[in-house]
Design an enzyme around this catalytic site. Structure first.
Site, PDB file in Angstrom:
ATOM      1  N   SER A   1       0.856  -1.252  -0.062  1.00 24.67           N
ATOM      2  CA  SER A   1      -0.030  -0.022   0.002  1.00 24.67           C
ATOM      3  C   SER A   1       0.906   1.244   0.023  1.00 24.67           C
ATOM      4  CB  SER A   1      -0.771   0.274   1.124  1.00 24.67           C
ATOM      5  OG  SER A   1       0.156   0.449   2.444  1.00 24.67           O
ATOM      6  N   ASP A   2       0.263   2.392  -0.448  1.00 26.10           N
ATOM      7  CA  ASP A   2       0.952   3.562  -0.215  1.00 26.10           C
ATOM      8  C   ASP A   2       0.999   4.146   1.465  1.00 26.10           C
ATOM      9  OD1 ASP A   2       2.733   5.756  -0.350  1.00 26.10           O
ATOM     10  OD2 ASP A   2       1.444   6.559  -1.854  1.00 26.10           O
ATOM     11  N   TRP A   3       1.677   4.638   2.215  1.00 27.73           N
ATOM     12  CA  TRP A   3       1.719   5.002   3.533  1.00 27.73           C
ATOM     13  C   TRP A   3       0.463   5.223   4.041  1.00 27.73           C
ATOM     14  CZ3 TRP A   3       6.385   6.331   6.510  1.00 27.73           C
ATOM     15  CH2 TRP A   3       6.041   6.815   7.996  1.00 27.73           C
TER      16      TRP A   3
END
Ligand code: BGC
Length: 743
Positions: free
Chosen positions: A284-286
């Site tokens: 995932s992104d942050w």
């Protein structure tokens, strides 16, 4: 001798580009054996990624407890933002105390260099030099792998047509064709001879998908687009990166047509892991899993984890949704264990391919780390990449290259002595002693006999009128003035979108004051995006667009200013005349009333206060020499879909110095359903020519170059007339021919 044997052993375990079928089978068996020993909690641990001890590249989650303890309990599979062999060793030692001793993966945003900072990716894209960009990624990989890093969160391959978006600096610009080739080159550079080699890091292609089309150029914003635009413009660079063997993908913060990308089965399961057959894993992104709550897509982290794992997101970066909820989701019967197993398998497979089970400390060798950083040939590569990235926008009366006879040079502007800014956003700052060469130092070195004067003039951010007297007086004392103006390091990058992309503050007023002295003036513009600078474009005699070029910037710029290098860069993004023209890009549709000048009101598809043309077009850039295009020929005037067409022409250096030209091939499908753009880049060649030299250049046009997506997302070609255009820029077509395509 021992070292040599060690090296041979390591390389014999390493893969050539991709693992062979036999290697894949062996690894698959090892993964299954390990999986069968893992508890559910240990499996979920492998899907959990924590931020490390360097910087935070997103909002920090507070009170998370002791991370090293969590690692010892097998609750963490990867750590990001951790650099250097002593830090990574501490964390890996903790992992070796866990029950199954599964090694951690260390990830880092190695976006444009590690210890040596290379130009920002958008600048590098202006070189159109795929080999040089591969080399730049190779150097970054070699240095970061020697610092214990296994995985870079790069390349960013988001097509971006909105210069307000701060993240344009991380990508390859607006064009899908060029962007796809660059995506491939960068993946090849990062992954080198293949995972398992001691100098290869895993690439992570991001942000999947369409993040570059965020409405209004505002970071993290929504994207609403047709599936056809998605497939045609935004997805191809991802597919190209995947074809080049990219090990991992990162999803994105934006929603796409109402579904957050992180929760999109369409993107991750149907396209990436389904149609494209991607075997690596998706991170995932942050906190993008947790952010599905403020998006309004799910009500809590429990639902967020369910949606994300079902959608094909394998690893959770920093939202703690998986570690906190996946076990319960499985126990509650909401998530089938097979989904968890599949995600864990993907992560473990990469750890095996990297050779981490053979030696978890394989990348952690302080002696190698010390020996690898800042190698002279790599510093030279950064300098070369820098000058290749520079775009000469204007050179009236051939002010450039600067005459060696100038006795006094004035450097004016707030960025003249800057150092840190020159590295640009997303530089690692791993080495505080890194020797960044300022513009002042670069000029001084290459003009040792000239007197170099300096005046700051104003600060980058000064917004009220400033007394320019000192700067003007300094200019008056000089034979020539170089102005170093533009953005500072904080003005582009993540969360750095701008509504106003003019040269910041009062710097353009400073340019006016200096140009008014009547001295020859070279304006050096530095920025992480296309800026707006109409007055300067109209009145400054010479303009050099220098972006952010990294540690060697002063040397690269001086190489160009003094003619030791003949600039050849071409813009990878359109430069607007005003923010009001955005989004602006070269490959638009013609409309039913294409602008025919301003005479007929009802044919005015342009604004009443501005033409449609940009300040500088995609593909534009000058050289210290000139080039002639002539004698176009095509192999046939009619081809069948199964045939190819050859286009040839003469390219001549018509000037007095050697130089490189990036000759561009554009194609237009004249009548099509659905509509096709007025031109599309389909090939290019960067050619070095001695003065007077002519080379015959050839492009091959095959079916793929004529194909496009229809509304059913099928890739088709349609019979009819096509125009072939050869040009020095998207708005500077030199030669044209037409041909017919038949069934
Ligand atoms: C960015 C990613 C980056 C990640 C880790 C996020 O905020 O969008 O591009 O890789 O942080 O630093």
């Amino acid at each position: 001798m021992k070292i040599l044997r060690g090296l041979l052993l390591v390389s014999s375990l390493a893969f050539c580009l991709t693992p062979s079928f036999a290697q894949q089978k062996t690894i698959a068996a090892k993964v299954e054996a390990l999986l069968s020993k893992m508890t559910l909690d240990e499996k979920i641990g492998q899907l959990n990624q924590y931020n490390g001890d360097w910087a935070a590249t997103g909002p920090v989650t507070k009170d998370v407890g002791n991370k090293l303890d969590a690692i010892k309990q097998g609750k963490v599979g990867s750590v990001l933002n951790i650099m250097g062999t002593n830090h990574t060793r501490t964390f890996q030692e903790a992992a070796m105390q866990s029950r199954l001793k599964i090694p951690l993966l260390f990830g880092q945003d190695v976006i444009h260099g590690y210890s040596i900072t290379f130009p920002i990716p958008l600048a590098e894209a202006a070189s159109w030099d795929l080999e040089a960009m591969e080399r730049s990624a190779r150097v970054a990989a070699t240095e970061s792998a020697a610092a214990g890093i296994h995985w870079t969160f790069a390349p960013m391959v988001d097509i971006a047509r909105d210069p307000r978006w701060g993240r344009v600096m991380e990508g390859a610009g607006e064009d899908t064709y060029l962007g796809s080739l660059i995506a491939k080159a960068r993946v090849k550079g990062f992954q080198g001879k293949g995972l398992g080699n001691i100098d290869a890091v895993m690439a992570c292609v991001k942000h999947f998908a369409a993040y570059g089309a965020a409405v209004g150029g505002r970071d993290y914003n929504s994207v609403d687009m047709s599936k056809r635009a998605l497939w045609e413009t935004y997805l191809p660079p991802f597919k190209a990166a995947l074809d080049a063997g990219a090990a991992t993908f990162m999803n994105s913060f934006n929603d796409l047509n109402g579904t957050p990308a992180t929760g999109s089965s369409y993107l991750q399961r149907d396209i990436l892991k389904g149609k494209w057959g991607f075997k690596g894993f998706v991170v995932s992104d942050w906190n993008s899993i947790g952010e599905m709550i403020p998006h309004g897509f799910v009500k809590d982290n429990y639902e967020a984890a369910e949606v994300a794992i079902k959608a094909g997101n394998d690893m959770d970066m920093e939202s703690r949704a998986y570690i906190g909820n996946l076990a319960k989701l499985v126990k509650d019967g909401k998530v089938n264990i097979s989904l968890v197993n599949d995600a864990v398998r993907r992560v473990l497979t990469k750890k095996f391919e990297m050779g981490l089970f053979d030696d978890p400390y394989k990348f952690i060798n302080p002696a190698r780390e010390k020996a690898t950083m800042n190698q002279p040939e790599n510093i030279e590569a950064a300098r070369d990449m820098g000058r290749k990235s520079i775009v000469l926008l204007k050179n009236e009366k051939q002010i450039l290259p600067l005459s060696k006879d100038f006795k006094t040079i004035a450097l004016i502007g707030p960025l003249g002595k800057a150092k840190w800014d020159l590295k640009g956003a997303w530089s690692t700052d791993v080495d505080p002693n890194e020797n960044v060469v300022s513009i002042y130092e670069g000029i001084q070195k290459q003009a040792p006999n000239a007197k170099l004067l300096y005046a700051e003039g104003c600060k980058v951010t000064d917004s009220v009128s400033v007394d320019f007297t000192e700067a003007v007086e300094t200019a008056k004392k000089a034979d020539v003035v170089v102005m170093a103006v533009g953005e500072n390091i904080f003005m582009t990058g993540e969360a750095r979108s701008k509504a106003n992309i003019h040269i910041p503050g009062v710097q353009e007023d400073l340019i006016k004051a200096i140009v008014a002295t009547g001295k020859p003036v070279v304006v050096l513009l530095m920025a992480g995006r296309p800026m707006v600078f109409n007055w300067t474009a109209a009145h400054a005699p010479a303009i050099v667009y220098a972006w952010w070029l990294g540690s060697q910037m002063g040397n690269s710029v001086a190489d160009v200013l003094f003619g030791n290098y003949n600039p050849a860069g071409k813009l990878p993004m359109t430069f607007p005349r005003s923010e009001g023209q955005i989004p602006i890009y070269y490959n638009y549709l013609n409309t039913g009333r294409p602008s025919q000048g301003d005479n007929d009101t009802f044919y005015r598809s342009s604004y009443i206060d501005l033409p449609n043309t940009p300040q500088y077009a995609f593909g534009y850039g000058l050289s210290y020499t000139t080039f002639g295009y002539s004698n176009i020929s095509i192999s046939k005037t009619t081809i069948k879909k199964t045939e190819t067409l050859t286009v040839s022409f003469d390219l001549q250096n018509t000037g007095k110095v050697a130089g490189e030209e990036i000759a561009q091939l554009y194609i237009r499908d004249m009548v099509a359903q659905p509509l096709r753009p007025i031109k599309e880049l389909k090939d290019f060649k960067k050619v070095m020519l001695a003065p007077g030299e002519t080379k015959r250049i050839t492009f091959i046009i095959d079916k793929e170059k004529l194909a496009f997506y229809n509304d059913s997302l099928e890739r088709i070609t349609q019979p009819g007339e096509f125009k072939v255009m050869i040009g020095a820029a998207s708005n500077n077509i030199k030669l044209e021919k037409s041909f017919q395509l038949t069934n």
